[in-house]
Every structure is written in C-alpha cells, then in structure tokens.
Scaffold this motif. Structure first.
Motif, PDB file in Angstrom:
ATOM      1  N   VAL A   9       0.946  -1.008  -0.075  1.00 55.22           N
ATOM      2  CA  VAL A   9      -0.088  -0.139  -0.146  1.00 55.22           C
ATOM      3  C   VAL A   9       0.675   1.293  -0.132  1.00 55.22           C
ATOM      4  O   VAL A   9       1.050   2.117  -1.116  1.00 55.22           O
ATOM      5  N   ILE A  10       1.664   1.113   1.190  1.00 56.55           N
ATOM      6  CA  ILE A  10       3.051   2.213   0.957  1.00 56.55           C
ATOM      7  C   ILE A  10       3.374   2.842  -0.491  1.00 56.55           C
ATOM      8  O   ILE A  10       3.187   3.681  -1.075  1.00 56.55           O
ATOM      9  N   ASP A  11       3.636   1.112  -1.612  1.00 61.95           N
ATOM     10  CA  ASP A  11       4.717   1.623  -2.627  1.00 61.95           C
ATOM     11  C   ASP A  11       3.647   1.663  -3.444  1.00 61.95           C
ATOM     12  O   ASP A  11       4.167   2.590  -4.264  1.00 61.95           O
ATOM     13  N   PRO A  55       0.245   7.571  -4.382  1.00 65.29           N
ATOM     14  CA  PRO A  55       1.251   8.264  -3.563  1.00 65.29           C
ATOM     15  C   PRO A  55       1.174   9.360  -2.552  1.00 65.29           C
ATOM     16  O   PRO A  55      -0.020   9.289  -1.845  1.00 65.29           O
ATOM     17  N   GLY A  56       2.377   9.004  -1.758  1.00 64.68           N
ATOM     18  CA  GLY A  56       2.601   9.741  -0.537  1.00 64.68           C
ATOM     19  C   GLY A  56       1.862   8.585   0.304  1.00 64.68           C
ATOM     20  O   GLY A  56       1.657   9.384   1.070  1.00 64.68           O
ATOM     21  N   TYR A  68       1.639   5.882   8.236  1.00 66.27           N
ATOM     22  CA  TYR A  68       1.773   4.042   6.908  1.00 66.27           C
ATOM     23  C   TYR A  68       3.139   3.877   7.033  1.00 66.27           C
ATOM     24  O   TYR A  68       3.370   2.536   7.276  1.00 66.27           O
ATOM     25  N   GLY A  69       4.054   4.849   7.260  1.00 67.50           N
ATOM     26  CA  GLY A  69       5.401   4.536   6.789  1.00 67.50           C
ATOM     27  C   GLY A  69       5.891   4.526   8.541  1.00 67.50           C
ATOM     28  O   GLY A  69       6.767   3.343   9.050  1.00 67.50           O
ATOM     29  N   GLU A  70       5.052   5.021   9.962  1.00 59.31           N
ATOM     30  CA  GLU A  70       5.118   5.117  11.259  1.00 59.31           C
ATOM     31  C   GLU A  70       4.961   3.585  11.630  1.00 59.31           C
ATOM     32  O   GLU A  70       5.458   2.968  12.337  1.00 59.31           O
ATOM     33  N   LEU A  71       4.182   3.571  11.190  1.00 60.24           N
ATOM     34  CA  LEU A  71       3.493   1.666  11.927  1.00 60.24           C
ATOM     35  C   LEU A  71       4.088   0.893  10.922  1.00 60.24           C
ATOM     36  O   LEU A  71       4.507  -0.678  11.028  1.00 60.24           O
ATOM     37  N   ARG A  72       5.065   1.124   9.590  1.00 59.03           N
ATOM     38  CA  ARG A  72       6.009   0.123   8.963  1.00 59.03           C
ATOM     39  C   ARG A  72       6.841  -0.047   9.573  1.00 59.03           C
ATOM     40  O   ARG A  72       7.145  -0.343   9.835  1.00 59.03           O
ATOM     41  N   ALA A  73       7.750   0.608  10.468  1.00 63.56           N
ATOM     42  CA  ALA A  73       9.306   1.424  11.149  1.00 63.56           C
ATOM     43  C   ALA A  73       8.608   0.461  12.537  1.00 63.56           C
ATOM     44  O   ALA A  73       9.681  -0.139  12.326  1.00 63.56           O
ATOM     45  N   GLY A 120      -5.465   1.402   1.823  1.00 66.75           N
ATOM     46  CA  GLY A 120      -4.950   2.876   2.076  1.00 66.75           C
ATOM     47  C   GLY A 120      -5.967   4.180   2.936  1.00 66.75           C
ATOM     48  O   GLY A 120      -5.147   4.664   3.095  1.00 66.75           O
ATOM     49  N   ALA A 121      -6.759   3.167   3.895  1.00 64.78           N
ATOM     50  CA  ALA A 121      -7.766   4.746   4.627  1.00 64.78           C
ATOM     51  C   ALA A 121      -7.127   4.632   5.993  1.00 64.78           C
ATOM     52  O   ALA A 121      -6.028   4.020   6.567  1.00 64.78           O
ATOM     53  N   SER A 122      -7.830   5.263   7.086  1.00 63.67           N
ATOM     54  CA  SER A 122      -7.196   5.356   8.356  1.00 63.67           C
ATOM     55  C   SER A 122      -8.140   4.685   8.974  1.00 63.67           C
ATOM     56  O   SER A 122      -9.576   4.397   8.979  1.00 63.67           O
ATOM     57  N   THR A 123      -7.648   4.116  10.519  1.00 67.64           N
ATOM     58  CA  THR A 123      -8.586   3.766  11.833  1.00 67.64           C
ATOM     59  C   THR A 123      -8.062   4.280  12.685  1.00 67.64           C
ATOM     60  O   THR A 123      -6.823   3.876  13.127  1.00 67.64           O
TER      61      THR A 123
END
Length: 626
Positions: free
Chosen positions: A52-54, A57-58, A75-80, A269-272
């Motif tokens: 989803v991140i890749d 866009p953004g 999304y980037g912080e969750l993956r990290a 790509g939504a938020s929860t």
C-alpha cells in the motif's frame, strides 16, 4: 488455485501444518471472483502495509492508525515500528517461522504494530481478548502451545496466573517487574526488515471461537484468507475509500473486529481509529470528534446511541455495519429514520473469518440478512443434509474462498459436511435469494457478538420448566405411618391461576395425609381411618425458610402431565428419619436437609443463570407430621 495439495511451506516450526485436519474433511473452496486468485508466495503483512505504501502517492505519509489519546501514526511510522518489533522477535527472542505468538490487549496502535510484526517474521499470530481469565487462557494455551506472549502491560496478571507451559511473556506500552518491554527493546533496531516469503496457504493466524465456556476451538487461517474477506465483502459490499476513517467497538481478537478495523481500511489506504473501550454514547461522540465515516458495532449499540439522543453525532457516517447478532427490522428502520443511514447487516463466523451474507444500499431488505457476498455460495439444508426448498427453515450451509479448519479437533466433522460449512444458524431463503434469520440451530447463546455455550453439564438441563408441569413429580416422597406421600409447597411451580376452585379444593384434600393430633394415616379425602373421632384437619404450615411458614397450597395435578426430564430427577423413596435433636435446621431438620439437597435444588444450581427463573424452587416442606 490448487485444491488437493499444499504448496511448500516457509515454516520451520511445522506445528500448525501438521495439525491441519485431514484433507478429506476440509470444506470445498470456491475462487469465483478474480480478486481472490493470489500468487503461491504471499505474506499478508507485506500486501497490507508495504504494497500500500509503495503503490499510493505519498503512501508513507498517509494517516493510518489513530487513537483516542491523540496518537496519530502514518503508514510509514506503522511500518517502521512493525519492522523494529520483527527484528526483536527474530534476533532477541529467537522466533522462527511457524512459532505461535499470543497477543493480549485492548485495541490500540501498538497491538496493531505487533500483529504486523509477527506476520512479517513468519510467525502465527494468536490475538486474544483481554477479558479472558486465567482458566480460559490456560485452556487455549494447551490447544495452541504458544511460544511467546506479548501482552499489554495492564493485563499481565491473569496471563501469568494462567501458568501456560513454556511460555515466554513480554509486555508493550509499559514496564512490569520481571518482564521485558518489547517496545523498549525495539528502539535500537533498524526500521527495515525483509519479510519472510511465506506461502499463500501457510497458516498465518489462530482465531479462537468466542465461546466463553466449553473446550475452545482454534480455527486456522492462511495468509490468503486474511486478504480474501477484504477482496469480497469489503470490496463488493462495503466499498471503502482511501479517505475513510474507520471506527468500531469489536476487539481485534474477534475476526469481525480484525477485518473491520485493520484489514479493510489498510487494504485501500484508509485510516482507522483504535478505541480501547467505549459505551455506545461515547462511541457516538468519538464518531463526531474524529469525523469517522465507517462504523462497525453490534445492533444493541446502535439502539443505545439513539436512546441517548446521539443521532446528530452520527452525521459524518456514510457506512454503518451491524453484525455479531441479528439486526431486527424495527432497529434498522429507526436508525434509518433518525440518521438516514442504511445499516449494512451481515452474518459471519470465526470459522469463515468474516461476513459472507450481506446487502448494501438498494439491495437491502429490512429484516433480511441479505444475499451471499460475491465469491461465496449459500444454501439451506435439512437435518439430513438435503437441499431444502425456498421458504422452508433449515440449516445454513456456506462455502467460498475461506472455510473452517480446526486445529486438531474432532468437531471438524460437525462444522464441515459434504464440502459445506454449517454455521449453526437456522435461516429461510426466499424466492429472490434473500436469507432471513430464524434462530440458532444449536444451543449457543449469542449476546452482543459473544458466543456463549452452556457447556456439557448444563446442556442436559437447560430446558426451562413450564409452570403447568406438576410440582409433585419433583418432590421426594416421605413415609408417614403406613402411606407414602409427596408434600407440596406454596412456592413450588404449580397450577396456573385459572385453575377452578373445585380443583384446588380437591387437590388440597389429596395433600392432607394426617389429621392434626393423630399419627394414624388418613385417606386421600382427609378422613381418619380410625374409629376414634379426630379434630378436623387443617393445612399444615411449611417450616422451611423458602416458604416463611405460610400455609401449604397444593397445586392441581393433571395425571397426564409428566416432566419431560423426569428420569433425571426421579429418586428412591426415602424413609423419614426421626427428628435429630440439636440439628442446625431444627425439628425435622434431617428431612428438610435431604429435601433441599435433592435433584430439584441441584438442577437450579447447575442451570444457566438466565434459565433459573423457569425452574422449580426446592419444595420447602418438613415432615408431614410432627
């Protein structure tokens, strides 16, 4: 998609694959929609997070997991964070692909991060409810044989008391004496991790059924199963958008909550918004505060929100999903009238992972559960397993891209029959293909999404006792003089109030076995068999505490009525023992002690609490003569 054999596994620990049911006991899988045709090598965490991140866009900067305390992870912080925890699991804890990792805690961002970390490391994630007690945790530990437990620091006490064998426990969110905090260990780890290349049919999760009693059942779900519900129900019925904000009350340990609050939003790509605990009115306020657009909860919560006048707080919702229990038509109509929302009803199960029958928008028929979700098939069968005609109640049978696979459990043959999953629900299908819920086919009780089994002991005794059943069939018989009689009580389950005066008088005469002041037996009409005249008999008084000394009233007895479980409560005739001086219950105490410990009393103690009101009370009566 291969049907008869499994692809090579990435698991080093083969416990799950070794304990899959025999292939001939599996349900038949259907891959009728193109979205569920997955490659042979698949890691669900990679698809839901990295892809989803890749692919957007953004993508790394998009809001992902929110919390009520103001926490906002992208999304980037969750993956990290998930990658750092995965490093801890592999490098510090020695996790190998296939190890089972128990998760325990309420819905919050760190629980989501650890869930992804386990899948990335190739482990099998086992989310559990924080409300489970030590005995229940020990039972599921015996079934799942977990290697590692990662627990919210506020819920470690019961987990440690469970005493699960060979379980290494770690915390997140705070420190606990004697336990390492996995979030502190992850701070020094790199935020890049090479996800294990698991097979699409590798077991990714053990989901325990939500019954609170009885032996737990662990359902095994593959990596492809986690995505299949997002690509069927979510894609075709829910139709989420990337700008949606999801909210709900079901815990992630429920597959209903896992799908609705983690898998479905991240797939697009939504938020929860993670809500640890909220009353219905608090949930409505959170919807308004955070601008939530998609809500998952039970029908009881929607009714409670309206009852508290919270309809204006729901204006931002565009989708509202109701599941976990049957959605009554009047509830649907009231929500629609006050908010304009068309509640999406649906039925799913832990074994099937999520919803497989539903309807949305113009396809909704209030009161009906809906039609099979694209990718699933459903039908109604009778007790013999034959197809039932439309309009006839029968057992619901389902099949699709997901299905039941119990971990080493003989109950697999009960849930899966002839390739179909039998959910334990009774439905009617109409001529248009809509399914209408009737009842549970088994003795399971469903309350706000929780499946409650009465257990093996109370299942035999769970039938409520109609008041028309004769109370005398429950009473132990005592010997008075030369006859046997069953004493009665004013509080015993007896006749309806409509019984005629003549019938009450006739039964009262039958219950009198002796005249006051005479120890000789009498006839059923109350006349002394001795030639010596005696005083007119009068109703004896029950001296037991349950009757508080009130006069005994005999219920009318219909000789044709018998207790349907009479064979369970029948007992031998018991001779009345002489009064025991100094007995705690006083004069005649032995008889009352024996009587109150009889089968009727035992039945009330063992029956489920919800059914005790319909069962007869112990008959409060001492000896018939003193």
């Amino acid at each position: 998609m291969p049907q008869n054999e499994l692809t090579p596994s990435a698991h080093v620990d083969t416990f799950c694959r070794d304990n899959l049911p025999p292939r001939e006991l599996w349900p038949q899988f259907c891959f009728d929609v193109p979205e569920v045709h997955y490659p042979e090598r698949l890691n669900a965490a990679t698809v839901l997070l990295d892809d989803v991140i890749d692919g957007m866009p953004g993508g790394a900067d998009r809001p992902c997991v929110l919390a009520t305390d103001g926490t906002r992870w992208t999304y980037g912080e969750l993956r990290a964070r998930a990658n750092r925890v995965a490093h801890v699991l592999v490098e510090d804890l020695g996790l190998v692909p296939g190890n089972r990792v128990l998760l325990r805690g309420p819905n919050n961002p760190w629980l989501v991060a650890v869930w992804f970390a386990v899948l990335k490391a190739g482990g099998v994630v086992v989310p559990t409810m924080p409300m489970l007690r030590p005995k229940e945790l020990a039972a599921i530990g015996e079934v799942g044989r977990f290697d590692i437990a990662i627990c919210d620091h506020r819920f470690t006490e019961d987990l440690l008391r469970a005493g699960v064998k060979d379980l290494r426990t770690f915390t997140y969110g705070g420190a606990v004496e004697g336990l390492a905090d996995i979030t502190a260990l992850a701070e020094s780890k790199p935020d890049v991790f090479d996800d294990v290349d698991t097979a699409a049919d590798d077991v990714s999760m053990l989901a325990f059924t939500s019954g609170t009693t009885g032996r737990p059942k662990a359902t095994m779900h593959f990596h492809r199963d986690i995505l299949a519900n997002a690509d069927t129900f979510s894609r075709y019925v829910l139709q989420p958008r990337a700008d949606d904000v999801f909210i709900g009350t079901p815990p992630i340990a429920f597959t209903f909550g896992l799908g609705g609050l983690v898998v479905f939003p991240l797939r697009v790509g939504a938020s929860t918004l993670m809500v640890e605990k909220a009353t219905p009115e608090q949930l409505a306020d959170l919807v308004a505060e955070h601008g939530a657009t998609v809500c998952f909860t039970a029908p009881t919560a929607y009714r409670a929100m309206l009852a508290k006048g919270k309809a204006p707080q729901l204006r931002t919702l565009r989708r509202a999903v109701s599941a976990g229990e049957h959605l009554p038509r009047d509830t649907w109509e009231r929500v629609n009238e006050e908010t304009g929302l068309r509640l999406i009803d649906g039925i799913g199960s832990t074994e099937m992972l999520h919803i497989f029958i539903s309807a949305a928008d113009d396809d909704i028929r209030p009161g009906s559960t809906g039609r099979p979700v694209p990718g699933y098939q459903a039908k109604i069968v009778d007790k013999a397993g034959r197809d039932a005609p439309d309009g006839t109640p029968g057992r619901l049978a389902v099949k699709g891209p997901t299905g039941c696979r119990y971990l080493a459990d003989e109950r697999q043959v009960l849930y899966v029959q002839d390739g179909w999953n039998l959910t334990g629900d009774t439905f009617i299908r109409d001529e248009d293909g809509y399914f209408w819920y009737q009842a549970r086919s088994d003795d399971m009780i469903i309350s706000s999404g929780y499946n409650i089994s009465p257990g093996p002991r109370s299942r035999r005794r769970s039938s409520p006792t109609p008041r028309s059943w004769s109370a005398r069939s429950w009473a132990p018989r005592t010997r008075t003089g030369g006859t046997w009689s069953r004493p009665t009580s004013c509080r015993a389950a007896g006749s309806p109030r409509s019984a005629g005066r003549r019938a009450r008088r006739r039964c009262a005469r039958r219950s009198r076995t002796t005249s006051r002041g005479s120890s000789r037996p009498t006839s059923t009409r109350g006349r002394s068999t001795s030639s010596t005249p005696s005083r007119a008999p009068r109703p004896a008084r029950c001296s037991a505490s349950c009757c508080a000394g009130r006069p005994r009233r005999a219920p009318p007895r219909d000789p044709g009525q018998r207790h349907p479980r009479r064979r369970l409560v029948r007992h031998r005739r018991r001779r009345a023992l002489p009064p025991l001086r100094g007995h705690p219950l006083g004069r005649g105490g032995r008889e009352r002690a024996a009587h109150h410990a009889g089968p009727a009393a035992a039945l009330r103690r063992r029956a489920p609490r919800a059914l005790r009101g319909g069962l007869p009370r112990p008959l409060g009566c001492g000896s018939a003569t003193r």
